[in-house]
Write a protein that holds these residues in place. Sequence first.
Motif, PDB file in Angstrom:
ATOM      1  N   ILE A  46       0.863  -1.191   0.000  1.00  0.00           N
ATOM      2  CA  ILE A  46       0.000   0.000   0.000  1.00  0.00           C
ATOM      3  C   ILE A  46       0.893   1.231   0.000  1.00  0.00           C
ATOM      4  O   ILE A  46       1.705   1.425   0.901  1.00  0.00           O
ATOM      5  N   ASP A  47       0.766   2.041  -1.044  1.00  0.00           N
ATOM      6  CA  ASP A  47       1.610   3.230  -1.177  1.00  0.00           C
ATOM      7  C   ASP A  47       1.220   4.334  -0.199  1.00  0.00           C
ATOM      8  O   ASP A  47       2.039   5.187   0.141  1.00  0.00           O
ATOM      9  N   GLY A  48      -0.032   4.337   0.229  1.00  0.00           N
ATOM     10  CA  GLY A  48      -0.465   5.358   1.172  1.00  0.00           C
ATOM     11  C   GLY A  48      -1.882   5.100   1.626  1.00  0.00           C
ATOM     12  O   GLY A  48      -2.695   4.515   0.898  1.00  0.00           O
ATOM     13  N   LEU A  49      -2.185   5.539   2.841  1.00  0.00           N
ATOM     14  CA  LEU A  49      -3.513   5.396   3.420  1.00  0.00           C
ATOM     15  C   LEU A  49      -3.992   6.788   3.801  1.00  0.00           C
ATOM     16  O   LEU A  49      -3.306   7.518   4.513  1.00  0.00           O
ATOM     17  N   SER A  50      -5.168   7.178   3.311  1.00  0.00           N
ATOM     18  CA  SER A  50      -5.625   8.551   3.536  1.00  0.00           C
ATOM     19  C   SER A  50      -7.121   8.595   3.833  1.00  0.00           C
ATOM     20  O   SER A  50      -7.884   7.706   3.465  1.00  0.00           O
ATOM     21  N   LEU A  51      -7.510   9.683   4.521  1.00  0.00           N
ATOM     22  CA  LEU A  51      -8.910   9.964   4.820  1.00  0.00           C
ATOM     23  C   LEU A  51      -9.279  11.296   4.180  1.00  0.00           C
ATOM     24  O   LEU A  51      -8.504  12.254   4.228  1.00  0.00           O
ATOM     25  N   ASP A  52     -10.467  11.362   3.592  1.00  0.00           N
ATOM     26  CA  ASP A  52     -10.989  12.608   3.039  1.00  0.00           C
ATOM     27  C   ASP A  52     -12.331  12.912   3.679  1.00  0.00           C
ATOM     28  O   ASP A  52     -13.148  11.995   3.892  1.00  0.00           O
ATOM     29  N   LEU A  53     -12.568  14.184   3.985  1.00  0.00           N
ATOM     30  CA  LEU A  53     -13.896  14.638   4.362  1.00  0.00           C
ATOM     31  C   LEU A  53     -14.546  15.184   3.100  1.00  0.00           C
ATOM     32  O   LEU A  53     -14.009  16.092   2.448  1.00  0.00           O
ATOM     33  N   ILE A  54     -15.689  14.627   2.741  1.00  0.00           N
ATOM     34  CA  ILE A  54     -16.348  14.957   1.486  1.00  0.00           C
ATOM     35  C   ILE A  54     -17.787  15.369   1.763  1.00  0.00           C
ATOM     36  O   ILE A  54     -18.473  14.757   2.590  1.00  0.00           O
ATOM     37  N   SER A  55     -18.235  16.395   1.069  1.00  0.00           N
ATOM     38  CA  SER A  55     -19.626  16.842   1.172  1.00  0.00           C
ATOM     39  C   SER A  55     -20.173  17.092  -0.223  1.00  0.00           C
ATOM     40  O   SER A  55     -19.418  17.360  -1.160  1.00  0.00           O
ATOM     41  N   GLU A  56     -21.483  17.016  -0.337  1.00  0.00           N
ATOM     42  CA  GLU A  56     -22.132  17.369  -1.599  1.00  0.00           C
ATOM     43  C   GLU A  56     -22.307  18.885  -1.650  1.00  0.00           C
ATOM     44  O   GLU A  56     -22.914  19.476  -0.758  1.00  0.00           O
ATOM     45  N   VAL A  57     -21.766  19.512  -2.690  1.00  0.00           N
ATOM     46  CA  VAL A  57     -21.903  20.951  -2.867  1.00  0.00           C
ATOM     47  C   VAL A  57     -22.670  21.214  -4.153  1.00  0.00           C
ATOM     48  O   VAL A  57     -22.703  20.380  -5.061  1.00  0.00           O
ATOM     49  N   THR A  58     -23.291  22.389  -4.219  1.00  0.00           N
ATOM     50  CA  THR A  58     -24.046  22.786  -5.401  1.00  0.00           C
ATOM     51  C   THR A  58     -23.178  23.671  -6.279  1.00  0.00           C
ATOM     52  O   THR A  58     -22.522  24.596  -5.798  1.00  0.00           O
ATOM     53  N   GLU A  59     -23.167  23.375  -7.571  1.00  0.00           N
ATOM     54  CA  GLU A  59     -22.464  24.227  -8.529  1.00  0.00           C
ATOM     55  C   GLU A  59     -23.265  24.260  -9.822  1.00  0.00           C
ATOM     56  O   GLU A  59     -24.147  23.425 -10.053  1.00  0.00           O
ATOM     57  N   GLU A  60     -22.963  25.250 -10.643  1.00  0.00           N
ATOM     58  CA  GLU A  60     -23.663  25.391 -11.912  1.00  0.00           C
ATOM     59  C   GLU A  60     -22.908  24.682 -13.014  1.00  0.00           C
ATOM     60  O   GLU A  60     -21.722  24.914 -13.215  1.00  0.00           O
ATOM     61  N   VAL A  61     -23.606  23.803 -13.728  1.00  0.00           N
ATOM     62  CA  VAL A  61     -23.055  23.083 -14.869  1.00  0.00           C
ATOM     63  C   VAL A  61     -24.037  23.226 -16.019  1.00  0.00           C
ATOM     64  O   VAL A  61     -25.183  22.783 -15.921  1.00  0.00           O
ATOM     65  N   ASP A  62     -23.598  23.882 -17.105  1.00  0.00           N
ATOM     66  CA  ASP A  62     -24.476  24.121 -18.262  1.00  0.00           C
ATOM     67  C   ASP A  62     -25.769  24.801 -17.842  1.00  0.00           C
ATOM     68  O   ASP A  62     -26.882  24.390 -18.227  1.00  0.00           O
ATOM     69  N   ASP A  63     -25.619  25.854 -17.021  1.00  0.00           N
ATOM     70  CA  ASP A  63     -26.755  26.653 -16.544  1.00  0.00           C
ATOM     71  C   ASP A  63     -27.723  25.867 -15.665  1.00  0.00           C
ATOM     72  O   ASP A  63     -28.867  26.295 -15.466  1.00  0.00           O
TER      73      ASP A  63
END
Length: 252
Positions: A46-63
Amino acid sequence: MLDKLMAAIGIGSAQVDTRLEADVVRAGETLRGQVHIKGGEVAQEIDGLSLDLISEVTEEVDDKKVRVPHSWARLSLTERLSVQPGASQVHDFTLEIPLLSPLSVGRQQPRTWVATRADIAMAIDPRDQDALRIQPAPLHENVFDAMAALGFRLTEAPLNRSRMNPQTGFVQEFEFKPERGGRFSHLDEAELTFLPSREGVLDLLIQRDTKARGFGSMFAEMTGTDEQFHRLTLHGNETRQTLQDALARILS
């Protein structure tokens, strides 16, 4: 040889399982837990072990407004390590939860989770996801309590991608509706946003959105000029009454 090929596509590969001490944490405090690694049918690096905090965010894609996963904090647990067949490893971790984390408030609470990944060269990375709820810190609660005392009800708290908060890459807009017939019934709503501060702990951006009354007010609403912004620096020692008085002056 066949076992190695199968492990490369995820069959018989090592597995990761993150176990949080609690799936609810307060902003400004520490998240604790363990990552359990279970070896597969062959030895793997295993080259590395990591944790991410992820949330759903709103963004505009093709209006169009869409919700997308957004990683806003990362913790690297280990560098290179070996996992032998069937062997078990446990790695403890602590992760500070920032004050500007997405808070689990509002009718449709933002989704947040802890994503764990083990990087294995030439193979599918084992992953794990664990839901996390982040509660307001006392500083946030004092602001929310002050708004409630003024007759406002918190409705939504969406996350929007934004450069205004370089710490996480998003801002959370706390939308409040005034009670009918109350002191602030001249407002359609008030929006509060916590931002990084140069002088205090956090800055509070306050947006007033007034109701249309007459042709001039209606024109202002149509052009967006009815929305007024104020910035309030928070030092963390404000009482609810102090915040209530300050917010009342701004929203009146």
